[in-house]
Enzyme design. Structure first.
Site, mmCIF file in Angstrom:
data_model
loop_
_atom_site.group_PDB
_atom_site.id
_atom_site.type_symbol
_atom_site.label_atom_id
_atom_site.label_comp_id
_atom_site.label_asym_id
_atom_site.label_seq_id
_atom_site.Cartn_x
_atom_site.Cartn_y
_atom_site.Cartn_z
ATOM 1 C CD GLU A 161 -1.173 -2.074 2.077
ATOM 2 O OE1 GLU A 161 0.132 -2.933 2.558
ATOM 3 O OE2 GLU A 161 -1.847 -3.112 2.646
ATOM 4 C CB CYS B 256 -0.505 -3.521 8.943
ATOM 5 S SG CYS B 256 0.571 -2.406 8.197
ATOM 6 N N GLY C 217 13.382 -39.358 -2.610
ATOM 7 C CA GLY C 217 13.602 -40.277 -3.098
ATOM 8 C C GLY C 217 11.680 -40.661 -2.466
ATOM 9 C CG ASN D 19 8.826 -38.102 -2.171
ATOM 10 O OD1 ASN D 19 9.099 -36.970 -1.574
ATOM 11 N ND2 ASN D 19 8.963 -38.322 -3.141
HETATM 12 C C1 AOF Z 1 3.988 -6.921 4.004
HETATM 13 N N1 AOF Z 1 3.906 -6.573 3.312
HETATM 14 O O1 AOF Z 1 2.323 -4.846 2.058
HETATM 15 C C2 AOF Z 1 1.785 -6.009 4.112
HETATM 16 C C3 AOF Z 1 1.651 -6.490 5.057
HETATM 17 O O2 AOF Z 1 7.521 -6.112 10.521
HETATM 18 P P1 AOF Z 1 6.453 -5.483 9.318
HETATM 19 O O3 AOF Z 1 6.545 -3.872 9.796
HETATM 20 O O4 AOF Z 1 7.210 -5.731 7.508
HETATM 21 O O5 AOF Z 1 5.198 -5.681 8.713
HETATM 22 C C4 AOF Z 1 4.260 -7.182 8.859
HETATM 23 C C5 AOF Z 1 3.099 -7.713 8.752
HETATM 24 O O6 AOF Z 1 2.504 -6.365 8.050
HETATM 25 C C6 AOF Z 1 2.759 -8.552 8.288
HETATM 26 O O7 AOF Z 1 3.210 -9.979 9.220
HETATM 27 C C7 AOF Z 1 1.559 -8.528 8.365
HETATM 28 O O8 AOF Z 1 0.533 -8.763 8.890
HETATM 29 C C8 AOF Z 1 1.325 -7.345 7.439
HETATM 30 N N2 AOF Z 1 0.519 -6.559 5.985
HETATM 31 N N3 AOF Z 1 2.808 -7.297 4.977
HETATM 32 O O9 AOF Z 1 4.891 -7.571 4.570
HETATM 33 C C9 AOF Z 1 2.676 -5.434 3.100
HETATM 34 N N4 AOF Z 1 0.586 -5.541 3.593
HETATM 35 ZN ZN ZN Z 2 1.298 -2.365 5.987
#
Ligand code: AOF
Ligand code: ZN
Length: 347
Positions: free
Chosen positions: A53, A77, A283, A287
């Site tokens: 985003e 987030c 193998g 598996n």
């Molecule tokens: C991502 N990429 O585009 C979105 C995520 O440690 P941070 O700040 O990178 O946060 C990771 C968390 O953020 C991830 O576990 C998920 O819940 C949220 N969204 N994370 O890496 C993104 N939108």
């Molecule tokens: Zn985010």
């Protein structure tokens, strides 16, 4: 507005992060202006870097996103992690509507991002193409909800399920186009896992960032086998040694189950090491042992028949009498890599 089509674009953008974002999810984002034209896009490129985003919003000048729509395959987030909350940035930029593929399963976020957006008066549309979004982030979902490494098996067989003749002849069962696809599949996984048997029989290169070898008696040739020449390697064995590092190889002692290294122990260790997904390429014995942990199977089939019951099978680990004891999977996808096919299965 065809939001499903737009979420599909987000999924494709997100896929560009494959191989680089672990342990984070794959996320893609597009932004529409107030009349519905796509004015920006972005995706999460690497763990620690901007979320999708933020990547998409910061490509725009100050007021360009105002009253626009943001489309994203995962709930924005709400927390300060390695980066500040995306929900805050979305509010700050004056977005009017947010369309989301699936809720975040990360308990720190789980619905809080959506709450934040709604409290700011933003119109939120949820669960657009949800099952496709969940499939995209199957690894992240398994990690977050079960605290386990996502485990997949890849095998390539003849029509009668053979991976080699009785003398070990196996190069090649599938065609070049199928083998090219295998390289793409490997790239999606944090690590690949194989056994000493495969290393000794085929001396494979298995080019990858991280490799796991199960070698109970340390009988592979650590100096000369191709597999040890690159990557970060973990060797699981049952010699009475402490965990030790030699160059790029970490030797890890493991308990024995019957006469084999305990696979559950290995998989649990992988999660402790931060390996979020593993692709098993081995193998029939390994598996077979791995089947009960397998979240997914990639089964390539070549239009060839060996017809020899002494030839090696892709799963060879037990004797059963009743067909009802067979392991059951669901076929999720069938694709042609002429002249071969790939069947993808999950539970
Ligand atoms: C991502 N990429 O585009 C979105 C995520 O440690 P941070 O700040 O990178 O946060 C990771 C968390 O953020 C991830 O576990 C998920 O819940 C949220 N969204 N994370 O890496 C993104 N939108
Ligand atoms: Zn985010």
């Amino acid at each position: 507005m065809d939001y499903e089509k737009l979420i599909k674009i987000c999924i494709n953008l997100a896929s560009q992060g494959e191989g680089n974002v672990s342990p984070n999810p794959l996320v893609g984002c597009i932004i529409l202006d107030k009349v519905g034209n796509i004015i920006s896009n972005g995706y999460h490129k690497k763990c620690g870097e901007a979320h999708a985003e933020r990547d998409a919003l910061l490509k725009l000048k100050n007021d360009e996103a105002r009253d626009g729509t943001l489309i994203v395959n995962l709930e924005p987030c709400s927390h300060y992690g390695k980066t500040p909350p995306c929900a805050d940035l979305i509010i700050e930029k004056g977005i009017k509507r947010v369309v989301i593929g699936m809720r975040d399963v990360n308990p720190i976020v789980a619905g809080n991002g959506i709450k934040k957006l709604k409290n700011a008066g933003i119109d939120v549309i949820e669960n657009v193409l949800e099952s496709e979004c969940r499939a995209l982030n199957e690894v992240f979902i398994k990690n977050m909800t079960e605290h386990k490494t996502f485990t997949a098996i890849k095998t390539a067989t003849t029509l009668d399920g053979k991976i080699a003749t009785s003398t070990g002849s196996s190069k090649w069962i599938t065609s070049q186009s199928a083998r090219r696809e295998v390289k793409k599949i490997r790239n999606r996984y944090d690590a690949i896992l194989t056994s000493s048997g495969t290393v000794l029989a085929d001396n494979p290169v298995m080019l990858h960032r991280k490799k796991i070898i199960i070698d109970r008696n340390l009988k592979t040739d650590f100096k000369n086998s191709q597999i040890y020449k690159n990557g970060e390697i973990y060797v699981f064995h049952d010699k009475n040694l402490h965990a030790e590092n030699f160059g790029n190889i970490t030797f890890c002692p493991a308990p024995i189950d019957g006469n084999k290294v305990n696979l559950e122990f290995v998989l649990n260790k992988l999660y402790e090491y931060g390996i979020m997904s593993v692709l098993i390429e081995a193998g029939g014995h390994l598996n077979g042992e791995a089947l009960k942990y397998a979240d997914k199977i990639y089964h390539f089939i070549a239009p060839k028949i060996v017809g020899d019951n002494k030839a090696l099978s892709c799963y060879d680990y037990r004797a059963i009498d009743n067909i009802e004891e067979a392991e059951l999977f669901q076929i999720r996808d069938v694709k042609a890599y002429p002249p071969d096919i790939l069947i993808t299965l999950t539970r």
